[in-house]
Design a protein around this motif. Sequence first.
Motif, PDB file in Angstrom:
ATOM      1  N   VAL A   3      41.323   0.491   6.118  1.00 12.96           N
ATOM      2  CA  VAL A   3      42.579   1.196   5.816  1.00 12.96           C
ATOM      3  C   VAL A   3      43.222   1.779   7.072  1.00 12.96           C
ATOM      4  CG1 VAL A   3      41.846   1.731   3.472  1.00 12.96           C
ATOM      5  CG2 VAL A   3      41.497   3.436   5.276  1.00 12.96           C
ATOM      6  N   SER A   4      42.433   2.030   8.122  1.00 12.03           N
ATOM      7  CA  SER A   4      43.008   2.568   9.361  1.00 12.03           C
ATOM      8  C   SER A   4      43.323   1.471  10.372  1.00 12.03           C
ATOM      9  CB  SER A   4      42.046   3.579  10.006  1.00 12.03           C
ATOM     10  OG  SER A   4      40.932   2.936  10.585  1.00 12.03           O
ATOM     11  N   PHE A   5      43.046   0.215  10.004  1.00 14.94           N
ATOM     12  CA  PHE A   5      43.264  -0.926  10.909  1.00 14.94           C
ATOM     13  C   PHE A   5      42.515  -0.740  12.232  1.00 14.94           C
ATOM     14  CE2 PHE A   5      47.047  -0.785   8.190  1.00 14.94           C
ATOM     15  CZ  PHE A   5      47.014  -2.066   7.641  1.00 14.94           C
TER      16      PHE A   5
ATOM     17  N   PHE B  83      53.185   8.406   4.389  1.00 13.62           N
ATOM     18  CA  PHE B  83      53.490   7.647   3.178  1.00 13.62           C
ATOM     19  C   PHE B  83      52.411   6.595   2.939  1.00 13.62           C
ATOM     20  CE2 PHE B  83      55.238   3.846   1.165  1.00 13.62           C
ATOM     21  CZ  PHE B  83      55.750   4.376  -0.005  1.00 13.62           C
ATOM     22  N   TYR B  84      52.020   5.919   4.018  1.00 12.59           N
ATOM     23  CA  TYR B  84      50.978   4.900   3.916  1.00 12.59           C
ATOM     24  C   TYR B  84      49.667   5.509   3.413  1.00 12.59           C
ATOM     25  CZ  TYR B  84      47.278   1.737   5.465  1.00 12.59           C
ATOM     26  OH  TYR B  84      46.150   0.954   5.507  1.00 12.59           O
ATOM     27  N   MET B  85      49.307   6.654   3.988  1.00  8.09           N
ATOM     28  CA  MET B  85      48.034   7.284   3.619  1.00  8.09           C
ATOM     29  C   MET B  85      48.026   7.785   2.184  1.00  8.09           C
ATOM     30  SD  MET B  85      46.910   9.327   7.054  1.00  8.09           S
ATOM     31  CE  MET B  85      45.378   9.835   6.305  1.00  8.09           C
ATOM     32  N   SER B  86      49.171   8.272   1.712  1.00  8.74           N
ATOM     33  CA  SER B  86      49.205   8.850   0.375  1.00  8.74           C
ATOM     34  C   SER B  86      49.437   7.813  -0.723  1.00  8.74           C
ATOM     35  CB  SER B  86      50.273   9.936   0.297  1.00  8.74           C
ATOM     36  OG  SER B  86      51.560   9.389   0.502  1.00  8.74           O
ATOM     37  N   LYS B  87      50.111   6.715  -0.403  1.00  9.92           N
ATOM     38  CA  LYS B  87      50.487   5.738  -1.433  1.00  9.92           C
ATOM     39  C   LYS B  87      49.749   4.401  -1.334  1.00  9.92           C
ATOM     40  CE  LYS B  87      53.537   8.676  -2.924  1.00  9.92           C
ATOM     41  NZ  LYS B  87      53.288   9.463  -4.151  1.00  9.92           N
TER      42      LYS B  87
ATOM     43  N   VAL C 137      46.906   3.658   0.968  1.00 12.91           N
ATOM     44  CA  VAL C 137      45.458   3.778   1.195  1.00 12.91           C
ATOM     45  C   VAL C 137      44.656   3.843  -0.105  1.00 12.91           C
ATOM     46  CG1 VAL C 137      43.660   5.358   2.043  1.00 12.91           C
ATOM     47  CG2 VAL C 137      45.549   4.701   3.537  1.00 12.91           C
ATOM     48  N   PRO C 138      45.110   4.601  -1.122  1.00 16.86           N
ATOM     49  CA  PRO C 138      44.328   4.621  -2.375  1.00 16.86           C
ATOM     50  C   PRO C 138      44.171   3.251  -3.013  1.00 16.86           C
ATOM     51  CG  PRO C 138      45.861   6.455  -2.324  1.00 16.86           C
ATOM     52  CD  PRO C 138      46.214   5.579  -1.159  1.00 16.86           C
ATOM     53  N   ILE C 139      45.187   2.415  -2.871  1.00 15.61           N
ATOM     54  CA  ILE C 139      45.111   1.071  -3.451  1.00 15.61           C
ATOM     55  C   ILE C 139      44.089   0.222  -2.695  1.00 15.61           C
ATOM     56  CG2 ILE C 139      46.389  -1.061  -3.887  1.00 15.61           C
ATOM     57  CD1 ILE C 139      48.915   0.695  -4.173  1.00 15.61           C
ATOM     58  N   ILE C 140      44.201   0.196  -1.364  1.00  9.80           N
ATOM     59  CA  ILE C 140      43.279  -0.606  -0.551  1.00  9.80           C
ATOM     60  C   ILE C 140      41.856  -0.052  -0.652  1.00  9.80           C
ATOM     61  CG2 ILE C 140      42.737  -1.436   1.767  1.00  9.80           C
ATOM     62  CD1 ILE C 140      45.718  -1.132   2.442  1.00  9.80           C
ATOM     63  N   GLY C 141      41.731   1.258  -0.504  1.00  3.94           N
ATOM     64  CA  GLY C 141      40.411   1.883  -0.597  1.00  3.94           C
ATOM     65  C   GLY C 141      39.783   1.675  -1.949  1.00  3.94           C
ATOM     66  N   GLY C 142      40.609   1.726  -2.988  1.00  6.51           N
ATOM     67  CA  GLY C 142      40.109   1.509  -4.341  1.00  6.51           C
ATOM     68  C   GLY C 142      39.576   0.106  -4.545  1.00  6.51           C
TER      69      GLY C 142
ATOM     70  N   LYS D 117      42.769   8.375  -4.830  1.00  7.92           N
ATOM     71  CA  LYS D 117      44.037   9.043  -5.139  1.00  7.92           C
ATOM     72  C   LYS D 117      43.984  10.522  -4.791  1.00  7.92           C
ATOM     73  CE  LYS D 117      46.285   8.363  -8.952  1.00  7.92           C
ATOM     74  NZ  LYS D 117      46.582   8.186 -10.393  1.00  7.92           N
ATOM     75  N   LYS D 118      42.789  11.099  -4.834  1.00  7.24           N
ATOM     76  CA  LYS D 118      42.639  12.523  -4.531  1.00  7.24           C
ATOM     77  C   LYS D 118      42.865  12.827  -3.052  1.00  7.24           C
ATOM     78  CE  LYS D 118      39.354  13.250  -8.327  1.00  7.24           C
ATOM     79  NZ  LYS D 118      37.978  13.647  -8.692  1.00  7.24           N
ATOM     80  N   PHE D 119      42.761  11.790  -2.196  1.00  5.70           N
ATOM     81  CA  PHE D 119      42.966  12.013  -0.772  1.00  5.70           C
ATOM     82  C   PHE D 119      44.385  12.505  -0.481  1.00  5.70           C
ATOM     83  CE2 PHE D 119      39.115   9.520   0.139  1.00  5.70           C
ATOM     84  CZ  PHE D 119      38.591  10.281   1.163  1.00  5.70           C
ATOM     85  N   ASP D 120      45.328  12.095  -1.323  1.00  3.91           N
ATOM     86  CA  ASP D 120      46.704  12.530  -1.142  1.00  3.91           C
ATOM     87  C   ASP D 120      46.782  14.059  -1.114  1.00  3.91           C
ATOM     88  OD1 ASP D 120      49.437  12.605  -0.972  1.00  3.91           O
ATOM     89  OD2 ASP D 120      49.792  12.197  -3.077  1.00  3.91           O
TER      90      ASP D 120
END
Length: 217
Positions: free
Chosen positions: A21-23, A153-157, A159-164, A174-177
């Motif tokens: 997620v952080s490339f 925006f990337y981290m909040s929207k 990242v949860p998708i990729i991390g999930g 999603k809680k990371f937001d």
Amino acid sequence: MKNVEIYEKLAKKYDTATKVVSFGIEEFWRKKFAKTIKKYIDNGVLLDVGSATGDMAKAMDFVKMYLLDPSKEMNKIANEKLFDKNVHFIEDFAETAEIPTQVDLITAFMAVRNFDDMDKGIKNLDKYLKPGGYFAIVELTKSDSILFKLSMFYMSKIVPIIGGIITGEYETYKKFDKMIKNIEDKDILKNFENYEIVEYKRLFPPMASLIIARKNG
């Protein structure tokens, strides 16, 4: 750090998910952080705060290292990585931890935003740093740049998708937001009035700041 349960769930796939997620940026920052610190101190007793799976301690490789993290699962993985090092684990919070000795260096890589009370946490840790020792921090801090806003925006929207997908813990990600706090550099720096700031710069991409402070006395 009230979000310990999040890290307990993510521990086994934390390293893989973070790199994806952080490339690879977080790993790049960590290496740069370690290299910069070693301009000032290259060995001694280290206290790594929010040590997660032990990558920061591994990069520093000091003769004696204390790893402070409240997550039991994270500490287990760190222990596997550092089994051949002189490492001691402290499962506690920055605000309340008791360290059995004075240390030469405190590192907090992407950690202070997770303190329940950053000022209290730094004040407590300061008690265990020797005069002339170094307190080194890399943290996501707020800026007005477009790149920073896009990154948030990337981290909040995104990242949860990729991390999930990687971990199977979409709801947890999603809680990371909510965990991403709008910390400003001044919020950190105000805790180091009794220190000499020897390094202070913005890392690229402009999402994080690197601060190294030498304790007076």
